[in-house]
Scaffold this motif. Structure first.
Motif, mmCIF file in Angstrom:
data_model
loop_
_atom_site.group_PDB
_atom_site.id
_atom_site.type_symbol
_atom_site.label_atom_id
_atom_site.label_comp_id
_atom_site.label_asym_id
_atom_site.label_seq_id
_atom_site.Cartn_x
_atom_site.Cartn_y
_atom_site.Cartn_z
ATOM 1 N N ALA A 108 6.573 3.164 -7.234
ATOM 2 C CA ALA A 108 7.703 2.371 -7.715
ATOM 3 C C ALA A 108 8.648 3.252 -8.511
ATOM 4 N N GLY A 109 9.894 2.922 -8.438
ATOM 5 C CA GLY A 109 10.927 3.673 -9.155
ATOM 6 C C GLY A 109 10.937 3.346 -10.630
ATOM 7 N N PRO A 110 11.998 3.743 -11.303
ATOM 8 C CA PRO A 110 12.066 3.571 -12.748
ATOM 9 C C PRO A 110 12.287 2.135 -13.212
ATOM 10 N N VAL A 111 12.576 1.220 -12.293
ATOM 11 C CA VAL A 111 12.810 -0.171 -12.670
ATOM 12 C C VAL A 111 11.465 -0.820 -13.027
ATOM 13 N N PRO A 112 11.340 -1.392 -14.218
ATOM 14 C CA PRO A 112 10.077 -2.032 -14.586
ATOM 15 C C PRO A 112 9.711 -3.122 -13.581
ATOM 16 N N GLY A 113 8.456 -3.142 -13.183
ATOM 17 C CA GLY A 113 7.989 -4.146 -12.238
ATOM 18 C C GLY A 113 8.418 -3.875 -10.812
ATOM 19 N N GLY A 114 9.047 -2.743 -10.570
ATOM 20 C CA GLY A 114 9.500 -2.405 -9.226
ATOM 21 C C GLY A 114 8.325 -2.141 -8.297
ATOM 22 N N ALA A 115 8.536 -2.443 -7.031
ATOM 23 C CA ALA A 115 7.482 -2.255 -6.029
ATOM 24 C C ALA A 115 7.575 -0.854 -5.431
ATOM 25 N N PRO A 116 6.475 -0.363 -4.900
ATOM 26 C CA PRO A 116 6.532 0.908 -4.172
ATOM 27 C C PRO A 116 7.472 0.771 -2.968
ATOM 28 N N THR A 117 7.921 1.896 -2.475
ATOM 29 C CA THR A 117 8.861 1.953 -1.354
ATOM 30 C C THR A 117 8.243 2.766 -0.233
ATOM 31 N N LEU A 140 5.971 -2.753 9.975
ATOM 32 C CA LEU A 140 6.422 -3.775 9.017
ATOM 33 C C LEU A 140 5.239 -4.577 8.474
ATOM 34 N N ALA A 141 4.288 -4.904 9.326
ATOM 35 C CA ALA A 141 3.095 -5.623 8.870
ATOM 36 C C ALA A 141 2.308 -4.760 7.882
ATOM 37 N N LEU A 142 2.201 -3.478 8.165
ATOM 38 C CA LEU A 142 1.508 -2.566 7.256
ATOM 39 C C LEU A 142 2.240 -2.484 5.918
ATOM 40 N N ALA A 143 3.564 -2.411 5.950
ATOM 41 C CA ALA A 143 4.357 -2.361 4.718
ATOM 42 C C ALA A 143 4.146 -3.623 3.887
ATOM 43 N N ARG A 144 4.102 -4.781 4.550
ATOM 44 C CA ARG A 144 3.846 -6.037 3.821
ATOM 45 C C ARG A 144 2.446 -6.028 3.209
ATOM 46 N N SER A 145 1.461 -5.539 3.966
ATOM 47 C CA SER A 145 0.084 -5.531 3.457
ATOM 48 C C SER A 145 -0.067 -4.599 2.265
ATOM 49 N N ARG A 146 0.804 -3.624 2.159
ATOM 50 C CA ARG A 146 0.771 -2.680 1.030
ATOM 51 C C ARG A 146 1.739 -3.088 -0.082
ATOM 52 N N SER A 147 2.322 -4.271 0.042
ATOM 53 C CA SER A 147 3.236 -4.826 -0.963
ATOM 54 C C SER A 147 4.416 -3.910 -1.273
ATOM 55 N N LEU A 148 4.965 -3.301 -0.236
ATOM 56 C CA LEU A 148 6.137 -2.459 -0.445
ATOM 57 C C LEU A 148 7.360 -3.338 -0.656
ATOM 58 N N GLY A 149 8.276 -2.865 -1.476
ATOM 59 C CA GLY A 149 9.495 -3.622 -1.732
ATOM 60 C C GLY A 149 10.565 -3.384 -0.689
#
Length: 173
Positions: free
Chosen positions: A82-91, A117-126
């Motif tokens: 995740a970036g510098p934004v608090p609570g931000g999700a990984p990318t 895309l399904a893999l990205a969702r399963s990894r909770s990417l933003g």
């Protein structure tokens, strides 16, 4: 870098071919990933990557495999914290997306992109980013749109070669 070479004229057999299965690549697939990517590297559409990179990062790759065991396509997915934004999700960044010429226009790219895309969702990417020197239509059909490179993971955005003329695309996950 992500792209597609011009599609060959469709062949009747290609449309009757069964849909490929998608799985994670294994280190022993490295040579086949190099071979699959080779035509795209020679055309300037993909960056050349050494066999050792494919072997070391095999777990980043999804591969589309025909029932006979041939690799029909691949796509890499790298996850950035995740970036510098608090609570931000990984990318995530999709890279080295390619489909064998014999299977272009048969839905292999769609199968791979859906799986990514399904893999990205399963990894909770933003969000997911990619760069393409192609027309990007497949990505657009899946909700990607133009993005400013500065909104992408910094190390990835800085690695883009401006001489290649790639467009950065992104979508929320």
């Amino acid at each position: 870098m992500t792209t597609a070479l011009p599609r060959p004229a469709p062949e009747a057999q290609a449309f009757r071919a069964p849909a490929p299965s998608v799985r994670f690549a294994r280190a022993e697939d490295a040579g086949r990933l190099v071979a699959l990517s080779g035509p795209f590297v020679r055309a300037g559409a993909l960056r050349e990557r050494p066999l050792s990179l494919y072997a070391a990062h095999a777990g980043d790759f999804l591969v589309a495999e025909s029932p006979g065991g041939r690799l029909d396509g691949c796509v890499g997915l790298t996850v950035y914290p995740a970036g510098p934004v608090p609570g931000g999700a990984p990318t995530g960044v999709l890279y080295n997306f390619c489909v064998a010429e014999r299977r272009q226009g048969c839905g292999v790219g769609s199968v791979l992109l859906s799986a990514a895309l399904a893999l990205a969702r399963s990894r909770s990417l933003g969000a997911l980013f990619t760069a393409t020197t192609g027309d990007g239509r497949l990505f657009e059909r899946y909700g990607f749109g133009p993005a400013v490179p500065s909104t992408a993971p910094r190390s990835w955005a800085e690695s883009l070669d401006p001489r290649r003329g790639a467009r950065v695309l992104a979508r929320a996950v």
